[in-house]
Design a protein around this motif. Structure first.
Motif, mmCIF file in Angstrom:
data_model
loop_
_atom_site.group_PDB
_atom_site.id
_atom_site.type_symbol
_atom_site.label_atom_id
_atom_site.label_comp_id
_atom_site.label_asym_id
_atom_site.label_seq_id
_atom_site.Cartn_x
_atom_site.Cartn_y
_atom_site.Cartn_z
ATOM 1 N N ALA A 1 2.495 1.325 -2.124
ATOM 2 C CA ALA A 1 1.565 1.838 -1.116
ATOM 3 C C ALA A 1 0.866 0.699 -0.368
ATOM 4 C CB ALA A 1 0.543 2.759 -1.764
ATOM 5 N N SER B 1 -4.732 7.659 -2.369
ATOM 6 C CA SER B 1 -3.996 6.800 -3.278
ATOM 7 C C SER B 1 -4.947 5.745 -3.841
ATOM 8 C CB SER B 1 -2.834 6.123 -2.537
ATOM 9 O OG SER B 1 -2.330 5.077 -3.325
ATOM 10 N N THR C 1 -2.000 6.488 3.497
ATOM 11 C CA THR C 1 -1.874 6.745 2.056
ATOM 12 C C THR C 1 -3.099 7.507 1.566
ATOM 13 O OG1 THR C 1 -2.926 4.632 1.584
ATOM 14 C CG2 THR C 1 -0.542 4.643 1.621
ATOM 15 N N THR D 1 2.606 4.093 -6.240
ATOM 16 C CA THR D 1 1.461 3.171 -6.353
ATOM 17 C C THR D 1 1.897 1.713 -6.237
ATOM 18 O OG1 THR D 1 1.697 3.341 -8.737
ATOM 19 C CG2 THR D 1 -0.041 4.661 -7.726
ATOM 20 N N ALA E 1 3.860 6.889 -1.141
ATOM 21 C CA ALA E 1 3.404 7.695 -2.276
ATOM 22 C C ALA E 1 3.355 6.895 -3.578
ATOM 23 C CB ALA E 1 4.312 8.909 -2.449
#
Lengths: 321, 277
Positions: free
Chosen positions: A183, A266, A263, A180, A178
């Protein structure tokens, strides 16, 4: 292959001609199938990218030239507005993500694959078992591996956070997929796990072609094993390595499923394939997505040509015959 | 590197253990999780803790999962049969007959298998809508040809090149046509290669996600990867990890067994084709 010296059965046709005629009919169905599923759809995609087609109205698009790629408009106030994929920050972010992912993952996989291949090239008890074990990640569907790792990387109940906490490597749980910052590491981890076996097997095939007496000779001369590796083994397996790297690179540049499932949504990992499909199907910007996928195709085509040209890679295997 | 010297080092065996653990652990952990329920799921257990089939029961009894498995089996099998049928004759021509542009044709076929699939997505979407097979298994069977066919042609061509010329020449002297040579002479020799290629193509079709996601719109037509990828709980926050792991194990165990049985053949096929399944 030379034609056998027997009389032609059909008037005017030599055996060679007859074989070539048969070859044409043998190839025709396959070529037709490939034209239907590859060439034609590709041309249609490029065509769509030059129109304003939407998903709900596939045949209602009109020709807008290169506007999906870049359009420049000057307002009456004198202000210039640039639009299109080439000035879309989301697109460039996806390009950067893809390149970063491809280069890093292939680099790690090459090094690890080389290590695994060297291990498998040695003769030891249980070698078959190791080879069987490394085939498991390869056999597991990408979606399933993404889910397995998503669970292992779960921030609250994941086993990876638990391991790292126990080892004292981290002091608080990390939201791998989750956050950044992490990821991309999560995606890289899963990809390395999943595709290193493939790399290792390709390199192993190259290693097994290296004659054993070279090592014996080097050993008799008392040369340091590391020197033997860099001066003898590596140059000899270079062709196999080059082919393995290009195959993995092409695969990495078009990555979709792993990123999409591990992901979702994202911005830190969204790749070119993901953003193209998102525009095409989810956002009803069909033509815009088509333009992005055309760009991806162009990037890959250029990359392959340069690679083959610079590396003189013999992919067809015809050279060693 | 000298083999004897290396094997004496304990570091070598440590490396072997690390490789095996790293490869197998995620699958092992998925199995452990798939048998855990309730609060057990939210404790990290390194060793099997409970043995409860209820996740499997939940997956198999609900949400069209069995249907998805049947879809996947049908699609992958049909795709493979179709690809092998077209590939056998084509690879005979590519491996055994000299003609101008053969090298170029082989490179083109290889290029197609390395295609970014997203580049044909828009065009295929239109084609599938046009033929009227959207949201049916045929949409996948058609689109999977783009990677199974080049791959099978490529691998079968490399296999066929290695068959001795003498057999073919003998057959030709006896008056056999190319078709007879393929069906009567080569096919019996090729069946191990066909099994390998078929298996690899099957795995590729079984695992495919992008086309299956785009060309289906209802739960009953989904393939296994799409069903697992989109498996979600009652709410967004509540991801049903137990059933997801059970589903993952169900679809992976047959593949793993197949791969372990056909290990040697798969390695041979992979390195001949150099294409990831």
């Amino acid at each position: 292959m030379t034609a056998a010296p027997i009389a032609p059965r059909k008037a005017g046709l030599s055996l060679q001609q007859q074989r070539q005629r048969a070859a044409f009919w043998f190839l025709a169905p396959m070529l037709l199938a490939l034209i239907c599923v590859a060439a034609w759809p590709l041309l249609r995609t490029i065509w769509f990218s030059l129109t304003d087609t939407t998903l709900s109205n596939l045949y209602g698009g009109t020709w807008i030239g290169l506007d999906n790629y870049l359009s420049v408009r000057t307002l009456s106030s004198g202000k210039v507005i640039y639009r299109g994929t080439l000035v879309d920050p989301a697109w460039w972010n996806a390009v950067w993500n893809t390149v970063r992912f491809a280069v890093t993952s292939v680099l790690i996989e090459t090094v690890l694959g080389l290590i695994v291949a060297l291990v498998l090239n040695a003769e030891f008890k249980g070698r078959g078992l190791v080879r069987a074990a490394i085939l498991i990640p390869w056999a597991i569907p990408t979606i399933v591996s993404a889910k397995m790792w998503a669970w292992m990387l779960n921030d609250q109940f994941g086993i990876i956070n638990d391991m790292l906490l126990r080892l004292g490597l981290i002091d608080q749980k990390i939201a791998w997929t989750a956050s950044t910052d992490t990821a991309m590491y999560a995606v890289l981890m899963v990809d390395v796990w999943k595709t290193t076996p493939f790399m290792a097997l390709l390199i192993l095939a190259g290693l097994q072609m290296v004659p054993r007496d070279i090592y014996e000779a080097a050993k008799l001369d008392g040369i340091n094993p590391f020197k033997v590796f860099f001066k003898v083994t590596l140059p000899l397996i270079r062709p196999a390595l080059m082919v393995a790297v290009i195959f993995r690179m092409l695969d990495a540049l078009r990555v979709f499923d792993l990123v999409y499932v591990l992901t979702p949504n994202s911005a830190a990992t969204k790749t070119m394939s993901v953003i193209s499909r998102e525009n095409m199907i989810d956002f009803d910007k069909f033509a815009y997505g088509a333009a992005q996928s055309t760009l991806l195709f162009a990037i890959i085509a250029i990359f392959v040509s340069v690679y083959i040209w610079l590396g003189r890679v013999d992919l067809s295997g015809e050279g060693n015959r | 590197m000298t083999t004897q010297k290396l094997l004496k080092q304990p570091g070598f065996y440590a490396l072997v253990v690390v490789i095996v653990l790293f490869s197998v652990f995620p699958f092992y952990y998925a199995i452990v999780t798939s048998f855990a329920t309730g609060t057990d799921l939210f404790k990290v257990n390194y060793l099997p803790h409970s043995f409860d089939w209820s996740n499997y029961v939940a997956v198999m009894s609900g949400r069209n999962f069995v249907r998805s498995i049947l879809n996947s089996v049908f699609i992958a099998t049909t795709t493979v049969v179709f690809a092998l049928f077209l590939a056998v004759t084509a690879s005979y021509a590519l491996a055994r007959v000299r003609f101008r542009g053969r090298g170029l044709l082989l490179m083109t076929i290889l290029a197609v298998s390395m295609f970014p699939q997203i580049a044909v997505l828009a065009g295929l979407f239109e084609l599938i809508r046009f033929i009227g097979i959207f949201n049916t298994p045929w949409a996948m069977i058609l689109s999977y040809t783009i990677f199974t066919l080049p791959f099978t042609v490529w691998v079968l061509t490399t296999f066929m090149r290695d068959l001795p010329v003498e057999i073919e020449e003998a057959a030709i002297v006896d008056g056999a046509t190319p078709w007879i040579v393929i069906t009567r002479v080569f096919l019996p020799l090729l069946w191990p290669a066909l099994v390998t290629t078929g298996l690899l193509a099957f795995i590729g079709a079984w695992n495919e996600f992008l086309f299956a996601l785009t060309f289906t719109s209802s739960e009953t037509t989904r393939t296994v990867p799409v069903a697992i990828g989109l498996l979600s709980g009652a709410s967004q926050q509540e991801i049903p990890w137990g059933p997801i792991m059970a589903a993952s194990v169900i679809v992976t165990v047959p593949l793993v067994i197949l791969v372990l049985i056909f290990q040697r053949k798969i390695v041979a096929g992979l390195t001949a084709g150099g294409v990831k399944g």
